[in-house]
Design an enzyme around this catalytic site. Structure first.
Site, PDB file in Angstrom:
ATOM      1  N   ARG A 107       0.862  -1.198   0.000  1.00 23.25           N
ATOM      2  CA  ARG A 107       0.000   0.000   0.000  1.00 23.25           C
ATOM      3  C   ARG A 107       0.884   1.230   0.000  1.00 23.25           C
ATOM      4  NH1 ARG A 107      -4.640   0.429   4.424  1.00 23.25           N
ATOM      5  NH2 ARG A 107      -2.860   0.694   5.773  1.00 23.25           N
ATOM      6  N   THR A 111      -1.373   7.447  -0.513  1.00 19.22           N
ATOM      7  CA  THR A 111      -2.663   7.291  -1.215  1.00 19.22           C
ATOM      8  C   THR A 111      -3.447   6.068  -0.733  1.00 19.22           C
ATOM      9  OG1 THR A 111      -1.704   5.872  -2.911  1.00 19.22           O
ATOM     10  CG2 THR A 111      -1.599   8.254  -3.301  1.00 19.22           C
ATOM     11  N   ASP A 203       0.536  -3.474  12.275  1.00 21.78           N
ATOM     12  CA  ASP A 203       1.016  -3.784  10.920  1.00 21.78           C
ATOM     13  C   ASP A 203       1.383  -5.268  10.855  1.00 21.78           C
ATOM     14  OD1 ASP A 203       2.568  -2.016   8.410  1.00 21.78           O
ATOM     15  OD2 ASP A 203       2.942  -4.164   8.690  1.00 21.78           O
ATOM     16  N   ASP A 206       4.960  -6.160   9.521  1.00 17.37           N
ATOM     17  CA  ASP A 206       6.012  -5.804  10.483  1.00 17.37           C
ATOM     18  C   ASP A 206       6.032  -6.770  11.661  1.00 17.37           C
ATOM     19  OD1 ASP A 206       6.865  -3.715   8.948  1.00 17.37           O
ATOM     20  OD2 ASP A 206       5.884  -2.150  10.133  1.00 17.37           O
TER      21      ASP A 206
HETATM   22  C1  PRP Z   1      -1.039  -4.740   4.304  1.00 13.94           C
HETATM   23  C2  PRP Z   1      -1.841  -6.018   4.381  1.00 13.94           C
HETATM   24  C3  PRP Z   1      -2.667  -5.961   3.117  1.00 13.94           C
HETATM   25  C4  PRP Z   1      -2.931  -4.496   2.966  1.00 13.94           C
HETATM   26  C5  PRP Z   1      -4.327  -4.227   3.435  1.00 13.94           C
HETATM   27  O1  PRP Z   1       0.027  -4.891   3.442  1.00 13.94           O
HETATM   28  O2  PRP Z   1      -1.067  -7.172   4.476  1.00 13.94           O
HETATM   29  O3  PRP Z   1      -2.004  -6.477   1.969  1.00 13.94           O
HETATM   30  O4  PRP Z   1      -1.993  -3.812   3.809  1.00 13.94           O
HETATM   31  O5  PRP Z   1      -4.663  -2.911   3.218  1.00 13.94           O
HETATM   32  P1  PRP Z   1      -5.801  -2.464   2.185  1.00 13.94           P
HETATM   33  O6  PRP Z   1      -6.975  -3.356   2.427  1.00 13.94           O
HETATM   34  O7  PRP Z   1      -6.067  -1.045   2.586  1.00 13.94           O
HETATM   35  O8  PRP Z   1      -5.265  -2.572   0.809  1.00 13.94           O
HETATM   36  P2  PRP Z   1       1.155  -3.768   3.274  1.00 13.94           P
HETATM   37  O9  PRP Z   1       0.795  -2.850   2.151  1.00 13.94           O
HETATM   38  O10 PRP Z   1       1.429  -3.130   4.592  1.00 13.94           O
HETATM   39  O11 PRP Z   1       2.376  -4.600   2.766  1.00 13.94           O
HETATM   40  P3  PRP Z   1       3.227  -5.743   3.519  1.00 13.94           P
HETATM   41  O12 PRP Z   1       2.350  -6.956   3.622  1.00 13.94           O
HETATM   42  O13 PRP Z   1       4.364  -5.943   2.582  1.00 13.94           O
HETATM   43  O14 PRP Z   1       3.651  -5.222   4.860  1.00 13.94           O
HETATM   44  N1  URA Z   2      -2.285  -3.333   6.943  1.00 16.89           N
HETATM   45  C1  URA Z   2      -1.911  -3.793   8.151  1.00 16.89           C
HETATM   46  O1  URA Z   2      -0.913  -4.524   8.262  1.00 16.89           O
HETATM   47  N2  URA Z   2      -2.632  -3.452   9.226  1.00 16.89           N
HETATM   48  C2  URA Z   2      -3.735  -2.677   9.132  1.00 16.89           C
HETATM   49  O2  URA Z   2      -4.368  -2.411  10.161  1.00 16.89           O
HETATM   50  C3  URA Z   2      -4.114  -2.209   7.873  1.00 16.89           C
HETATM   51  C4  URA Z   2      -3.368  -2.554   6.787  1.00 16.89           C
END
Ligand code: PRP
Ligand code: URA
Length: 212
Positions: A107, A111, A203, A206
């Site tokens: 994400r 945005t 997160d 993380d």
């Molecule tokens: C997180 C999560 C989803 C997304 C959800 O990923 O694992 O993929 O955010 O958010 P959304 O419904 O608003 O799209 P992130 O973008 O943090 O990437 P990561 O898994 O690499 O940490």
């Molecule tokens: N992605 C995450 O990892 N946590 C949230 O709460 C939303 C998006």
């Protein structure tokens, strides 16, 4: 009609109990990953409850019998990177023959739009049952984009599973993909002003991988 016609909340007491520790910010990384796998496995049990069966003749040590075995299409698990990876081992415990595709999305912090960086799935998508996996359904942007990519490759049968979903994300996903069932262990209260699920778990990527 229910407010979320596409949503099934899998609310077994053991899932609730484990989710309580997953959410807890004091839970260390190793336990967090183990619990995520356990919940993913328990959810997979429910998500696969409509798999078709066929009769098969076998011999037990005692006699011949008509037993049953799963007869459906080949299953493909598709974690959305990174955090979706954290649930794959748990689901694989129940469906060890599943193939695994990968969709890389993150994400954009400003945005909140998903940005694609990887895509690899098995061929012959139309003959397969896909389970799209991501622990967090927040705005729904990542899940909707990933489902769209699978459909563009010909996928006809897709389910989506998350640990935690926000109502905003469930609604957005339904608008984009009313044909795809969404399974979650918890429908949380809301998104906060920066797109994180509240109460949520923070997160997911993380916490799984020890970044930040
Ligand atoms: C997180 C999560 C989803 C997304 C959800 O990923 O694992 O993929 O955010 O958010 P959304 O419904 O608003 O799209 P992130 O973008 O943090 O990437 P990561 O898994 O690499 O940490
Ligand atoms: N992605 C995450 O990892 N946590 C949230 O709460 C939303 C998006």
């Amino acid at each position: 009609m229910s407010e979320h016609p596409n949503l099934t909340v899998i609310s077994h007491p053991l899932i609730k109990h484990k989710l309580r520790y997953i959410r807890d910010k004091k839970t260390p990384k190793k336990e967090f990953k183990e619990l995520v796998d356990e919940v993913a496995m328990l959810m997979a049990y429910e998500i696969t409850s409509d798999f078709p069966l066929r009769k098969v003749k076998i011999k037990t040590p005692m006699c011949d019998m008509d037993a049953e075995e799963v007869s459906g299409k080949k299953v493909v698990l598709v974690p959305i990177l990174r955090a979706g990876l954290g649930m794959v081992d748990g689901v694989m415990k129940l469906i060890p023959s599943a193939r695994i595709g990968h969709i890389g999305l993150y994400r954009d912090h400003d945005t909140l739009q998903p940005v694609q960086y990887y895509f690899k799935i098995p061929t012959h998508c139309e003959d397969r049952d896909f389970i799209l996996i991501d622990p967090m359904l927040a705005t729904g942007g990542s899940a909707a984009a990933a489902a769209q990519m699978l459909k563009e490759e010909g996928a006809k049968s897709i389910k989506f599973m998350s640990l935690i979903a926000a109502p905003e994300g469930v609604r957005a996903f339904y608008e984009a993909h009313p044909d795809i069932k969404v399974y979650t262990a918890s429908l949380d209260e809301k998104l906060n002003e920066v797109g994180y699920i509240v109460p949520g778990l923070g997160d997911a990527g993380d916490r799984l991988f020890g970044t930040k």
